[in-house]
Design an enzyme around this catalytic site. Structure first.
Site, PDB file in Angstrom:
ATOM      1  N   TYR A   1      76.834 -78.475 -22.305  1.00  0.00           N
ATOM      2  CA  TYR A   1      76.265 -78.456 -23.349  1.00  0.00           C
ATOM      3  C   TYR A   1      74.660 -78.267 -23.501  1.00  0.00           C
ATOM      4  CZ  TYR A   1      74.595 -83.181 -23.345  1.00  0.00           C
ATOM      5  OH  TYR A   1      74.062 -84.596 -22.949  1.00  0.00           O
ATOM      6  N   CYS A   2      73.769 -78.075 -24.476  1.00  0.00           N
ATOM      7  CA  CYS A   2      72.506 -77.758 -24.404  1.00  0.00           C
ATOM      8  C   CYS A   2      72.084 -78.478 -25.815  1.00  0.00           C
ATOM      9  CB  CYS A   2      71.924 -76.607 -24.135  1.00  0.00           C
ATOM     10  SG  CYS A   2      72.564 -75.221 -25.271  1.00  0.00           S
ATOM     11  N   LYS A   3      70.762 -78.028 -26.381  1.00  0.00           N
ATOM     12  CA  LYS A   3      70.436 -78.315 -27.524  1.00  0.00           C
ATOM     13  C   LYS A   3      71.269 -77.877 -28.740  1.00  0.00           C
ATOM     14  CE  LYS A   3      66.170 -78.642 -30.054  1.00  0.00           C
ATOM     15  NZ  LYS A   3      64.672 -78.369 -30.241  1.00  0.00           N
TER      16      LYS A   3
ATOM     17  N   TYR B   1      73.874 -80.452 -28.827  1.00  0.00           N
ATOM     18  CA  TYR B   1      73.191 -81.863 -28.941  1.00  0.00           C
ATOM     19  C   TYR B   1      72.785 -82.089 -30.503  1.00  0.00           C
ATOM     20  CZ  TYR B   1      71.688 -86.805 -27.901  1.00  0.00           C
ATOM     21  OH  TYR B   1      71.243 -88.075 -27.912  1.00  0.00           O
TER      22      TYR B   1
END
Length: 116
Positions: free
Chosen positions: A81-83, A110
């Site tokens: 996952y990332c932003k 996130y």
């Protein structure tokens, strides 16, 4: 006619096997994934501002990204996952290209996790 069905079947299998797996991050439950690896591909600054529990930070923008992920077991399930979802989709594809078997992109990132 048989050739048509054989070609269709092979084409279907190719596309179904090559599709990237995804799960919206709000549906992700760490309790159900105890044996999986969780990777946060954001920058260390973003990671320090908050991250999912037990997530390992491997920065997608780091020039040594490939070297850092080489220590991961290619047979384990890996969640990335990332932003917001862009970097994790790229990281997922890179891991699949490197031979990792089961890489799942946590869509929404996130930001979506914090919004829930």
């Amino acid at each position: 006619m048989k050739l048509f069905f054989l070609s269709f079947t092979l084409l279907f299998l190719f596309f179904s096997c090559s599709q990237n797996k995804a799960l919206h991050i709000t549906e992700f439950s760490r309790k159900n994934t105890n044996n999986a690896i969780l990777i946060d591909v954001r920058t260390p600054i973003e990671y320090a501002e908050g991250h999912l529990e037990n997530a390992k930070n491997i920065n997608w923008f780091d020039k040594n990204f490939e070297e850092q992920v080489k220590s991961l077991d290619k047979e384990e399930t890996i969640y990335v996952y990332c932003k917001a979802g862009g970097r994790s989709a790229k990281a997922q594809q890179k891991l699949l290209d490197m031979g990792y078997k089961n890489v799942i992109n946590l869509e929404g990132g996130y930001l979506a996790f914090m919004a829930k």
